[in-house]
Design a protein around this motif. Sequence first.
Motif, mmCIF file in Angstrom:
data_model
loop_
_atom_site.group_PDB
_atom_site.id
_atom_site.type_symbol
_atom_site.label_atom_id
_atom_site.label_comp_id
_atom_site.label_asym_id
_atom_site.label_seq_id
_atom_site.Cartn_x
_atom_site.Cartn_y
_atom_site.Cartn_z
ATOM 1 N N THR A 251 57.231 40.631 27.300
ATOM 2 C CA THR A 251 56.573 41.733 27.401
ATOM 3 C C THR A 251 55.136 41.326 27.464
ATOM 4 O OG1 THR A 251 56.603 41.866 24.814
ATOM 5 C CG2 THR A 251 58.173 43.132 26.145
ATOM 6 N N LYS A 252 54.898 40.122 27.650
ATOM 7 C CA LYS A 252 53.295 39.515 27.654
ATOM 8 C C LYS A 252 52.570 40.412 28.897
ATOM 9 C CE LYS A 252 54.070 34.941 26.066
ATOM 10 N NZ LYS A 252 54.152 33.687 26.279
ATOM 11 N N PRO A 253 51.564 40.747 28.818
ATOM 12 C CA PRO A 253 50.853 41.473 29.791
ATOM 13 C C PRO A 253 50.118 40.576 30.915
ATOM 14 C CG PRO A 253 49.107 41.250 27.959
ATOM 15 C CD PRO A 253 50.674 40.765 27.463
ATOM 16 N N ARG A 254 49.913 41.594 32.007
ATOM 17 C CA ARG A 254 49.616 40.815 33.071
ATOM 18 C C ARG A 254 48.164 41.217 33.288
ATOM 19 N NH1 ARG A 254 50.444 42.543 38.940
ATOM 20 N NH2 ARG A 254 50.912 40.678 40.236
ATOM 21 N N LEU A 255 47.218 39.987 33.718
ATOM 22 C CA LEU A 255 45.783 40.369 33.736
ATOM 23 C C LEU A 255 45.267 39.932 35.203
ATOM 24 C CD1 LEU A 255 43.160 39.062 31.159
ATOM 25 C CD2 LEU A 255 42.905 38.327 33.479
ATOM 26 N N LEU A 256 44.331 40.869 35.507
ATOM 27 C CA LEU A 256 43.413 40.875 36.582
ATOM 28 C C LEU A 256 42.063 40.369 36.342
ATOM 29 C CD1 LEU A 256 43.000 41.320 39.681
ATOM 30 C CD2 LEU A 256 42.600 43.626 39.243
ATOM 31 N N GLU A 257 41.850 39.196 36.872
ATOM 32 C CA GLU A 257 40.290 38.699 36.404
ATOM 33 C C GLU A 257 39.648 39.014 37.823
ATOM 34 O OE1 GLU A 257 37.911 34.773 34.955
ATOM 35 O OE2 GLU A 257 40.066 34.672 35.460
ATOM 36 N N MET A 258 38.448 39.469 37.864
ATOM 37 C CA MET A 258 37.224 39.613 38.880
ATOM 38 C C MET A 258 36.148 38.597 38.683
ATOM 39 S SD MET A 258 38.928 42.158 40.423
ATOM 40 C CE MET A 258 38.090 42.961 41.526
ATOM 41 N N TYR A 259 35.738 38.182 39.757
ATOM 42 C CA TYR A 259 34.461 37.235 39.630
ATOM 43 C C TYR A 259 34.978 36.059 38.773
ATOM 44 C CZ TYR A 259 32.388 41.824 40.354
ATOM 45 O OH TYR A 259 32.362 43.192 40.660
ATOM 46 N N CYS A 260 36.195 35.306 39.149
ATOM 47 C CA CYS A 260 36.614 34.316 38.414
ATOM 48 C C CYS A 260 35.982 33.085 38.420
ATOM 49 C CB CYS A 260 38.106 34.060 38.597
ATOM 50 S SG CYS A 260 38.365 33.401 40.149
ATOM 51 N N GLY A 261 35.065 32.655 39.339
ATOM 52 C CA GLY A 261 34.367 31.451 39.297
ATOM 53 C C GLY A 261 35.458 30.162 39.734
ATOM 54 N N ILE B 127 48.237 35.658 35.717
ATOM 55 C CA ILE B 127 46.990 36.035 35.948
ATOM 56 C C ILE B 127 46.808 36.030 37.458
ATOM 57 C CG2 ILE B 127 44.482 35.368 35.623
ATOM 58 C CD1 ILE B 127 45.384 33.879 33.122
ATOM 59 N N VAL B 128 45.964 37.266 38.103
ATOM 60 C CA VAL B 128 45.716 37.161 39.311
ATOM 61 C C VAL B 128 44.121 37.064 39.286
ATOM 62 C CG1 VAL B 128 45.299 38.389 41.612
ATOM 63 C CG2 VAL B 128 47.719 38.487 40.056
ATOM 64 N N ALA B 129 43.795 36.176 39.711
ATOM 65 C CA ALA B 129 42.097 35.826 39.703
ATOM 66 C C ALA B 129 41.507 36.087 41.079
ATOM 67 C CB ALA B 129 41.814 34.322 39.306
ATOM 68 N N VAL B 130 40.277 36.649 41.263
ATOM 69 C CA VAL B 130 39.811 36.984 42.527
ATOM 70 C C VAL B 130 38.173 36.552 42.669
ATOM 71 C CG1 VAL B 130 39.182 38.845 44.178
ATOM 72 C CG2 VAL B 130 40.901 38.991 42.739
ATOM 73 N N GLU B 131 38.100 35.777 43.629
ATOM 74 C CA GLU B 131 36.332 35.151 43.688
ATOM 75 C C GLU B 131 36.192 35.170 45.040
ATOM 76 O OE1 GLU B 131 33.063 33.604 43.634
ATOM 77 O OE2 GLU B 131 33.986 34.068 41.495
ATOM 78 N N LEU B 132 34.912 35.489 45.490
ATOM 79 C CA LEU B 132 34.332 35.445 46.764
ATOM 80 C C LEU B 132 33.831 34.132 47.412
ATOM 81 C CD1 LEU B 132 33.515 37.168 49.353
ATOM 82 C CD2 LEU B 132 31.500 37.687 48.335
ATOM 83 N N ASP B 133 33.188 33.216 46.448
ATOM 84 C CA ASP B 133 32.666 31.967 47.116
ATOM 85 C C ASP B 133 33.952 31.083 47.253
ATOM 86 O OD1 ASP B 133 31.473 29.412 47.248
ATOM 87 O OD2 ASP B 133 29.799 29.982 45.725
#
Length: 406
Positions: A231-241, A258-264
């Motif tokens: 039952t561990k939660p799922r995390l979305l990270e924006m601007y993860c660097g 973890i789903v991590a999102v970064e533009l650079d």
Amino acid sequence: RAMFGVLKCINEVDETVNKTNKLQYKYRCLRENLTSITFISSWGDGVVEESLGVTDQAKLIHESDCLVTLHYCPPGLPSDDDIEMRRVWKREATLVCQEAKITSLTGRSRAIKITVLRAEKDEISSNPLDEDLYGEGIIHDDLWITLKHTSTENAAQASVSIESVSLVPKLNPDKTDGKETTDVRVIYHKPSTAFQHPNARVMLSSLHWILNVLSRIIPNDSHQGQPRNATKPRLLEMYCGCGAHTIPLAKSSLLSEIVAVELDDRLVRACRLNCRVNNCFKTSSGNSEGTHVEVLKGDAAEWAVKTLRAQYKRKISSDEATKNENYNHFDILLVDPPRGGLDRAVCDMAIKGTFSNMIYVSCGRRALLRDLDLLCMGGFDVVDLAVIDLFPGTDAVESLVHLTRR
């Protein structure tokens, strides 16, 4: 340490040629047209010394990375045509690298860049995954998370808390009264030309606060009667660097994914590299255990719009939702935006999405107040807050906010 060593070399007088009253410097070629010097170093450079014995100090200082750049005004550095002066500059730069114990020395002037390493490339890093990023310089760092495990007869009630986050491991792990502590190592590879946290102590304090918030969230998001792992939660990270937060969160084992999102693009590649090095990168076959991390390149606002669109489709058709698994359901949202704050689309995603908790890391106070107004009007409450002094003597602070959905 590095700054003192480089400045000492640059200002060193050459006694062997100083036979007249005119001052002669040992590194004359490096000094000519020099206007300024910048330093980028590991978080551990000079910070961990007070915590260790003499032997350990020497080892850690030797392993710390420091990249130094010399900036020149016109006419600048020797051109490719000036072979002799270019050779002299490189020779002097190599000697400074060795004497000051820095990783690399780079000279920059208009349209010219010269870089010299203290050691050969394969001596500095034996990891082939560095290849894509090494050209712009890599800072290597380690930190340690001390986890406290509390065991009970009922496995579903076992818990994990964060005892400390530091640059050195705990020397004597505790094991008393059903509680056991373990040290988890986090390894970073950070591009020198991309943004990274400038203050090691603030970074450690921020990570400790975030991890403690997560450890408090987990029991609330768990379903009674089921093992915690299920039952561990799922995390979305924006601007993860480059993964400054991503990797410690994954290594803490508090989350399922973890789903991590970064533009650079540089930071995306660095974050993926860090995930591989720390054995938490999500592969096509999936990881056998631990927290999976998927790093995706994209603009935060565009990602937010796609997330809302996928969640809307999910309500209509479960078959359509399975095609957009990455956008479907998240329990926690972590954001660490630039000083300008969140895009409006990201605020909308937080409000209309499935997030029960949100963690907001901010270095822009005005933008934070603006975004909190929107989030609180949209159904969130601020339940915890920390403010950390980024640079003593200035008004720069880092704010950390935990919000929960009403």
